[in-house]
Write a protein that holds these residues in place. Structure first.
Motif: not given
Length: 342
Positions: A278-303
């Motif tokens: 009777n144990v089930h622990i669901p944990i949502k996963l989030y991918l997080v990055a600095l918004t400014d760095r996501l303007r970098s094409r490699p960072v956005r591609a990896v994200f």
């Protein structure tokens, strides 16, 4: 900024970016710090002057000015050269790390303007890194051959700055104005036991907790939900091993040392069996990055690649599944642990 796959309401920004704090600026000693780093590397004012294309007296004045600014002795001069004090060595090590990051950043920026190339730093828990992220890097490389990833151990599940990475897999969205968070899946933690344990001790049940060993991981010792139910079960059982490292914890379970609270993805290994406690622990996963760095094409591609790697794994679906499939991420897991591919 919050990127969502579901329909959760926006989370208010309660933490400001350092760029939003106008008065947050270091002392005007960048030149002196660079000079000191050159001295620390060469252990000589004269050799540092050659490295910096300046004069020995200028180097000496810069170091003395820095010592005066921070009120600490950093070097001891003698006829045989320069010796760093304890404080000097500590500062030099920190500066060397910063200098390398600045060099990498400046080198990558030039390439990012014209091509998908550079190194992107990712912070992921050791278990998920080994089981799913590292094996999938081959597919990233096939698509983007000039992008390299630097996988770092995760120091904090929720503190982006502590992990010193451009992208982080988090167990909560970060309500910061300078950060983008995207929900990518759900980690389902359930009790499991290896067949070795079951063959030796039988199948655990709620009515027989005191006859079984329940392995504990330091992640699950934090006060409050969602770990309290698991802690109650651990306390009711026989004395058992514990581990701070997720891979060591998994190894305990795979060796048949007790029942463990692990991600449902370990069921890809047919020797693991889910235990109904009777144990089930669901944990949502989030991918997080600095918004400014996501303007970098490699960072956005990896994200985007990492988001897809997790979202495409049936084991990280919103609803709990106990039945493995033939998906590429699951076969990555099988290949790493020398399990038969489906």
């Amino acid at each position: 900024m919050l990127e969502r796959l579901g329909s959760e309401p926006n989370i208010p920004a309660v933490d400001r970016s350092p760029l939003d704090v106008a008065g947050l600026l270091s002392r005007p000693i960048w030149k002196e710090l660079r000079t000191f780093l050159a001295v620390a590397k060469s252990r000589s004012f004269a050799e540092a002057a050659v490295m910096l294309n300046t004069s020995g007296p200028t180097v000496s004045r810069d170091v003395k000015r820095l010592e005066s600014q921070i009120n600490a002795q950093l070097v001891v001069s003698s006829h045989s050269g320069i010796t760093l004090t304890e404080q000097g060595r500590g500062l030099a090590m920190d500066l060397a790390d910063l200098d390398f990051k600045l060099h990498t950043l400046s080198s990558n920026i030039g390439r990012e303007k014209t091509e998908l190339a550079g190194t992107v730093t990712i912070s992921v828990t050791s278990g998920l890194s080994v089981a799913f992220v590292a094996p999938a890097v081959m597919r990233l490389g096939a698509r983007y051959p000039n992008i390299a990833v630097d996988l770092k151990d995760q120091i904090s599940f929720v503190d982006f700055n502590k992990n010193q990475a451009e992208i982080m897999l988090s167990m909560a969205p970060l309500p910061r104005s300078d950060v983008t968070s995207r929900e990518v899946g759900t980690l389902h933690l359930i009790p499991v036991a290896h067949r070795r344990y079951i063959e030796a001790q039988g199948v655990p049940s709620l009515s027989r907790l005191g006859q079984h060993r329940f392995l504990q991981c330091s992640y699950y010792t934090a006060a409050g939900d969602p770990w309290e139910r698991w802690r109650e079960i651990v306390r009711a059982g026989l004395p058992a091993h514990s581990a701070a490292n997720s891979l060591a914890y998994y190894s305990f379970a795979k060796s048949g040392m007790g029942v463990a609270l692990l991600g449902n993805y370990v069921l890809i290994d047919p020797d693991f069996v889910p235990i109904d406690l009777n144990v089930h622990i669901p944990i949502k996963l989030y991918l997080v990055a600095l918004t400014d760095r996501l303007r970098s094409r490699p960072v956005r591609a990896v994200f985007d690649w990492l988001a897809g790697t997790i979202a495409d794994n049936p084991m990280f679906a919103r609803e709990l599944t106990l039945q493995p499939t033939r998906s590429a991420p699951e076969n990555d897991f099988r290949a790493f642990f020398n399990l038969p591919l489906l």
